[in-house]
Write a protein that holds these residues in place. Structure first.
Motif, PDB file in Angstrom:
ATOM      1  N   GLN A  39       0.818  -1.212   0.000  1.00 56.74           N
ATOM      2  CA  GLN A  39       0.000   0.000   0.000  1.00 56.74           C
ATOM      3  C   GLN A  39       0.858   1.271   0.000  1.00 56.74           C
ATOM      4  O   GLN A  39       0.555   2.237  -0.712  1.00 56.74           O
ATOM      5  CB  GLN A  39      -0.931  -0.004   1.209  1.00 56.74           C
ATOM      6  N   LEU A  40       1.916   1.281   0.789  1.00 51.12           N
ATOM      7  CA  LEU A  40       2.783   2.460   0.848  1.00 51.12           C
ATOM      8  C   LEU A  40       3.462   2.706  -0.494  1.00 51.12           C
ATOM      9  O   LEU A  40       3.592   3.850  -0.940  1.00 51.12           O
ATOM     10  CB  LEU A  40       3.823   2.302   1.960  1.00 51.12           C
ATOM     11  N   LYS A  41       3.894   1.632  -1.153  1.00 47.45           N
ATOM     12  CA  LYS A  41       4.532   1.772  -2.468  1.00 47.45           C
ATOM     13  C   LYS A  41       3.543   2.275  -3.507  1.00 47.45           C
ATOM     14  O   LYS A  41       3.860   3.147  -4.324  1.00 47.45           O
ATOM     15  CB  LYS A  41       5.115   0.423  -2.920  1.00 47.45           C
ATOM     16  N   GLU A  42       2.335   1.732  -3.505  1.00 50.40           N
ATOM     17  CA  GLU A  42       1.339   2.097  -4.516  1.00 50.40           C
ATOM     18  C   GLU A  42       0.817   3.523  -4.328  1.00 50.40           C
ATOM     19  O   GLU A  42       0.652   4.265  -5.302  1.00 50.40           O
ATOM     20  CB  GLU A  42       0.159   1.121  -4.463  1.00 50.40           C
ATOM     21  N   ARG A  43       0.590   3.912  -3.066  1.00 51.93           N
ATOM     22  CA  ARG A  43      -0.063   5.187  -2.804  1.00 51.93           C
ATOM     23  C   ARG A  43       0.901   6.338  -2.571  1.00 51.93           C
ATOM     24  O   ARG A  43       0.611   7.490  -2.905  1.00 51.93           O
ATOM     25  CB  ARG A  43      -1.012   5.041  -1.611  1.00 51.93           C
ATOM     26  N   GLY A  44       2.011   6.058  -1.939  1.00 50.93           N
ATOM     27  CA  GLY A  44       2.985   7.106  -1.673  1.00 50.93           C
ATOM     28  C   GLY A  44       2.539   8.125  -0.644  1.00 50.93           C
ATOM     29  O   GLY A  44       3.152   9.186  -0.478  1.00 50.93           O
ATOM     30  N   GLU A  45       1.468   7.815   0.089  1.00 48.17           N
ATOM     31  CA  GLU A  45       0.957   8.704   1.131  1.00 48.17           C
ATOM     32  C   GLU A  45       0.018   7.920   2.039  1.00 48.17           C
ATOM     33  O   GLU A  45      -0.424   6.817   1.700  1.00 48.17           O
ATOM     34  CB  GLU A  45       0.211   9.897   0.529  1.00 48.17           C
ATOM     35  N   GLN A 165      -5.188  -0.305  16.882  1.00 47.53           N
ATOM     36  CA  GLN A 165      -6.390   0.193  16.202  1.00 47.53           C
ATOM     37  C   GLN A 165      -6.576  -0.520  14.878  1.00 47.53           C
ATOM     38  O   GLN A 165      -5.641  -1.086  14.321  1.00 47.53           O
ATOM     39  CB  GLN A 165      -6.261   1.705  15.970  1.00 47.53           C
ATOM     40  N   GLN A 166      -7.792  -0.505  14.399  1.00 47.32           N
ATOM     41  CA  GLN A 166      -8.113  -1.073  13.096  1.00 47.32           C
ATOM     42  C   GLN A 166      -9.008  -0.101  12.341  1.00 47.32           C
ATOM     43  O   GLN A 166      -9.953   0.462  12.901  1.00 47.32           O
ATOM     44  CB  GLN A 166      -8.826  -2.420  13.246  1.00 47.32           C
ATOM     45  N   HIS A 167      -8.676   0.113  11.076  1.00 41.45           N
ATOM     46  CA  HIS A 167      -9.463   0.998  10.231  1.00 41.45           C
ATOM     47  C   HIS A 167      -9.678   0.332   8.885  1.00 41.45           C
ATOM     48  O   HIS A 167      -8.928  -0.562   8.482  1.00 41.45           O
ATOM     49  CB  HIS A 167      -8.731   2.338  10.035  1.00 41.45           C
ATOM     50  N   GLU A 168     -10.692   0.794   8.184  1.00 35.71           N
ATOM     51  CA  GLU A 168     -10.941   0.277   6.836  1.00 35.71           C
ATOM     52  C   GLU A 168      -9.720   0.516   5.951  1.00 35.71           C
ATOM     53  O   GLU A 168      -9.342  -0.333   5.146  1.00 35.71           O
ATOM     54  CB  GLU A 168     -12.182   0.952   6.247  1.00 35.71           C
ATOM     55  N   ASP A 169      -9.110   1.684   6.103  1.00 34.39           N
ATOM     56  CA  ASP A 169      -7.844   1.987   5.434  1.00 34.39           C
ATOM     57  C   ASP A 169      -6.720   1.508   6.340  1.00 34.39           C
ATOM     58  O   ASP A 169      -6.507   2.059   7.422  1.00 34.39           O
ATOM     59  CB  ASP A 169      -7.742   3.494   5.198  1.00 34.39           C
ATOM     60  N   ILE A 170      -5.989   0.473   5.902  1.00 35.73           N
ATOM     61  CA  ILE A 170      -4.970  -0.126   6.790  1.00 35.73           C
ATOM     62  C   ILE A 170      -3.819   0.818   7.088  1.00 35.73           C
ATOM     63  O   ILE A 170      -3.082   0.608   8.063  1.00 35.73           O
ATOM     64  CB  ILE A 170      -4.424  -1.454   6.227  1.00 35.73           C
ATOM     65  N   LEU A 171      -3.644   1.869   6.284  1.00 40.22           N
ATOM     66  CA  LEU A 171      -2.546   2.800   6.529  1.00 40.22           C
ATOM     67  C   LEU A 171      -2.925   3.935   7.474  1.00 40.22           C
ATOM     68  O   LEU A 171      -2.064   4.626   7.997  1.00 40.22           O
ATOM     69  CB  LEU A 171      -2.045   3.398   5.209  1.00 40.22           C
ATOM     70  N   LYS A 172      -4.230   4.133   7.687  1.00 38.82           N
ATOM     71  CA  LYS A 172      -4.661   5.202   8.582  1.00 38.82           C
ATOM     72  C   LYS A 172      -4.209   4.910  10.003  1.00 38.82           C
ATOM     73  O   LYS A 172      -4.244   3.764  10.471  1.00 38.82           O
ATOM     74  CB  LYS A 172      -6.187   5.348   8.557  1.00 38.82           C
ATOM     75  N   VAL A 173      -3.789   5.943  10.710  1.00 38.62           N
ATOM     76  CA  VAL A 173      -3.399   5.780  12.106  1.00 38.62           C
ATOM     77  C   VAL A 173      -3.873   6.994  12.900  1.00 38.62           C
ATOM     78  O   VAL A 173      -3.839   8.124  12.409  1.00 38.62           O
ATOM     79  CB  VAL A 173      -1.866   5.576  12.246  1.00 38.62           C
TER      80      VAL A 173
END
Length: 381
Positions: A39-45, A165-173
């Motif tokens: 996800q980090l590679k694909e989105r870059g943010e 924590q858990q979010h629908e977006d796994i990168l959200k914190v």
């Protein structure tokens, strides 16, 4: 500027990566979690939300990621070309990243004398020094000699509450607004470029111990006492005024040590304690008792947040009763999904609580702190 950061978990993304990005660094995360890396590679943010009334969300940009398992060569190459390397993996994991870090440093010093700082942002005293030791045994003599003049491992103290924590977006914190990142300037290479948001000091020990003996000691005390009361979250526990008063008693004991040892102003430190308790109560966070209390063996070890301030209080003729209550609480902490908690309960069942306490704290059975802890154990049981 380029930074390589080991650990794409909540602390890595919500604290270190956020600050480095805001300071103008391109951040390459290194992690074993395939989903995070992809996800980090694909989105870059990715988004970071502050646990405050406004729930402000910041988008962290200029990031990518590499797998430490499948991209070890690329990780080493990234380290060779970086301006800064940081970690937030847990002190027990440092040994697992030392090999690729040594490879990257070897490549770097073979072709360049440009300065590199490696900062372990872990909940440990001397984390960077521990990492340096692990890395140096993997360097050959020539690389070690070159690294001594161009690679520094300054110790640091970091503080930000980031719950599971858990979010629908796994990168959200989601993180608390407060943070503190303090680095030992005396261990930096002269002429270094400061990272915006980092506080540089010439003597780190007072800041490390203030954080460890206030934030970490208070947090685990709230967790162990909260567990015994049946609370599921730290926030629920801190709504209990009697429990909060007990946590304050612990922090007053550690505070007395810090004031006497490091010369902190008593009134200012009292305000610091108030701030820490306020942070624990933050209603915008949901921090599970099971998360904060986990790893009781590490928390009971001689140099960690309970035994160390207790022994220092004993040596100075100061009170340590509330600290021994927290130690007893750790002995009574049960969590089936925490290997350390399982091991501790097995040791108590096999050896008895007294022998188990000695085994993990290093305190002899006739030591006054050990005896006080066992008295508290009997009361809490």
């Amino acid at each position: 500027m380029k930074a390589v950061h080991f650990g794409a978990g909540n602390i890595g993304r919500g604290f270190i990566g956020l600050l480095l990005s805001q300071a103008g660094y391109e951040v390459t995360f290194v992690d074993v979690n395939v989903a995070f890396v992809t996800q980090l590679k694909e989105r870059g943010e990715y988004p970071v939300t502050l646990a405050s009334d406004g729930q402000e969300t910041v988008i962290v940009k200029n990031v990518t990621a590499l797998s430490s398992v499948t991209h070890a060569d690329e990780v080493a190459a990234a380290i060779a070309g970086a301006d800064l390397v940081t970690t937030a993996v847990g002190v027990s994991i440092l040994k697992h990243i030392a090999g690729v870090l040594a490879d990257g440093i070897s490549r770097r010093v073979a072709v360049s004398s440009a300065p590199l700082h490696v900062i372990a942002c872990e909940n440990a005293i001397g984390g960077s020094a521990q990492l340096k030791e692990l890395v140096y045994v993997k360097l050959d003599e020539a690389a070690r000699a070159k690294a001594e003049s161009s690679v520094a491992f300054p110790n640091a103290a970091v503080d930000r509450i980031v719950p599971l924590q858990q979010h629908e977006d796994i990168l959200k914190v989601v993180v608390e607004p407060f943070y503190e990142w303090v680095v030992d300037a005396s261990q930096m290479i002269p002429g270094y470029t400061p990272v915006e948001g980092v506080h540089y000091v010439d003597n780190l020990e007072p800041y490390i111990e203030r954080k460890l003996f206030t934030v970490n000691t208070g947090h685990c005390s709230a967790a162990y006492l909260g567990f015994l009361q049946g609370y599921e979250t730290i926030q629920q526990a801190m709504e209990d005024e009697a429990l909060t008063a007990k946590v304050r008693e612990v922090l007053e004991e550690t505070g007395a040590v810090l004031i006497q040892k490091h010369g902190f102003d008593e009134a200012e430190h009292s305000k610091y304690i108030d701030k820490i308790l306020e942070r624990f109560r933050n209603p915008a966070l949901t921090d599970e008792v099971s998360r904060v209390g986990r790893s009781p063996l590490r928390k009971l070890s001689p140099s960690d947040r309970l035994v160390s301030p207790a022994t220092q209080a004993y040596d100075r003729g100061l009170s340590y009763t509330a600290l021994t209550r927290s130690m007893a609480g750790a002995l009574l902490f049960k969590a089936g999904d925490d290997p350390e908690a399982v091991e501790l309960q097995a040791a108590i069942a096999e050896l008895g609580a007294e022998a188990a306490l000695t085994k993990y704290t290093g305190l002899a059975a006739d030591h006054p702190i050990h005896q006080a802890a066992m008295e508290q154990y009997a009361k809490l049981s």
